[in-house]
Each structure stands twice: as C-alpha cells, then as structure tokens.
Design an enzyme around this catalytic site. Structure first.
Site, PDB file in Angstrom:
ATOM      1  N   ASP A  91       0.820  -1.206   0.000  1.00 47.89           N
ATOM      2  CA  ASP A  91       0.000   0.000   0.000  1.00 47.89           C
ATOM      3  C   ASP A  91       0.856   1.260   0.000  1.00 47.89           C
ATOM      4  OD1 ASP A  91      -0.155   0.981   3.275  1.00 47.89           O
ATOM      5  OD2 ASP A  91       0.582  -1.026   2.818  1.00 47.89           O
ATOM      6  N   ASN A 112       7.151   1.357   6.826  1.00 44.53           N
ATOM      7  CA  ASN A 112       7.956   0.553   7.748  1.00 44.53           C
ATOM      8  C   ASN A 112       8.185  -0.874   7.274  1.00 44.53           C
ATOM      9  OD1 ASN A 112       8.444   2.641   9.557  1.00 44.53           O
ATOM     10  ND2 ASN A 112       6.534   2.284  10.640  1.00 44.53           N
TER      11      ASN A 112
END
Length: 187
Positions: A91, A112
C-alpha cells in the site's frame, strides 16, 4: 524463479484494510494461477507455481507489517533468489485509490514494512508495486488500518487486475516495460 510478496498484517481484524492490499493481490494471484498458498515456513504462508512459464513463489509474511523483512530475507536466502527477482506489492498513502506505481529500486518512503525489507536484504534494489490507498484525512494509523468504501472497493478490483498484469509484464518483459506500461494506470 521469482518471489512475489504481498505485504499485510495477519489476522481477521486486518482483512480488507488499506494496509492489506498486498495480501489481497497474492490471494487473487493464487486463485488465477491455481497456486495454493498454504505452506507455513519462513515466518510466512506461501505457495509455489508458475506464471507465464516462470517458476514463482507467492508469499504473505506473517510477522506483521513492520517485520516483513524477516520473512522475505529467510525465504529469499533459502531459495537463493536475487533481489531483482523479488517483487514486493504494498500500500501507498501518497497515491490515490485507483493508481499504481512501479519502481525497480528506491527508499522506503516512510513505509515501515519496506524499511524492514531493505534492512534484511541489505539493499534498496528490488522491484516494487505500490497500490494507492488514498491520503489520510486524519491519523495515518487509523487510515491504513481502516476499511474501504464500496466505491473504493470497485476501483480496487480494477487496480488489482492491473497489478496482476504488471507482474506478468515484469516476468515476461522486465521491470522497465512494466513501468512504461503501467505507471500511468488510473481507474
């Protein structure tokens, strides 16, 4: 051999969230190419099969997003898959829903999961397909863990079809051909 990785978080509470678009694409690929994603090892769930005559492994890391590199690192080392044949699908909040962006390499861009993969592969050089999940209107954590509206889900289905075509193009014609063909994609 290609390793195709969809990023997401394990658990039913995360199903159909913005952060789990990578998992959804892997499930669609498994269904389309009749690859059972059921083997549990390398801190993930995976399956082996063929796409366009090329052997592939479809992987959904089960480490939670921020530790995705643990799974990717283990399986890529075991199968000796070079970084240029590791495709990561995930995403991206900086892209509108209905957009995709293909890159051959690059920084984590604040993601992350990608940051952890870069750390475990010791390189920023691996192909990636970013799926637009829209810009947060408030807290970004609530945004990525939020669900899509019906209208957004309809756009996503067309986007996922383009992502599957992108993977096929990377396998058949290379990353540059895929970037030229799909970086302008918009639903």
């Amino acid at each position: 051999m290609y390793l195709i990785v969809g990023l997401g978080n394990p658990g039913t509470q995360y199903e159909n969230t913005r952060h789990n678009v990578g998992f959804e694409v892997i499930d669609l690929m498994g269904a389309k190419y009749k690859i059972s994603i059921s083997r549990i090892k390398f801190k993930g769930v995976y399956g082996e099969g063929n796409i366009k005559g090329e052997k592939v492994i479809l992987l959904k890391p089960q480490t939670y997003m921020n530790a995705s590199g643990e799974s990717v690192g283990q399986i890529s080392k075991f199968y000796k898959i070079p970084n240029e044949k590791i495709i990561i699908i995930y995403d991206d909040m900086s892209l509108d829903i209905g957009r995709i962006r293909i890159r051959a390499k690059g920084s984590a861009g604040g993601h992350n999961g990608i940051k952890n993969i870069i750390a475990h592969l010791s390189s920023e050089e691996f192909p990636r397909i970013k799926i637009g999940v829209g810009h947060p209107k408030g807290d970004w954590v609530n945004h990525v863990l939020g669900k899509f509206s019906i209208e957004e889900q309809e756009k996503l289905q067309k986007t996922y079809e383009a992502v599957l075509s992108t993977v096929e193009t990377i396998i058949e014609d290379g990353i540059d051909a895929a970037m030229n063909k799909f970086n302008s994609f918009r639903v």
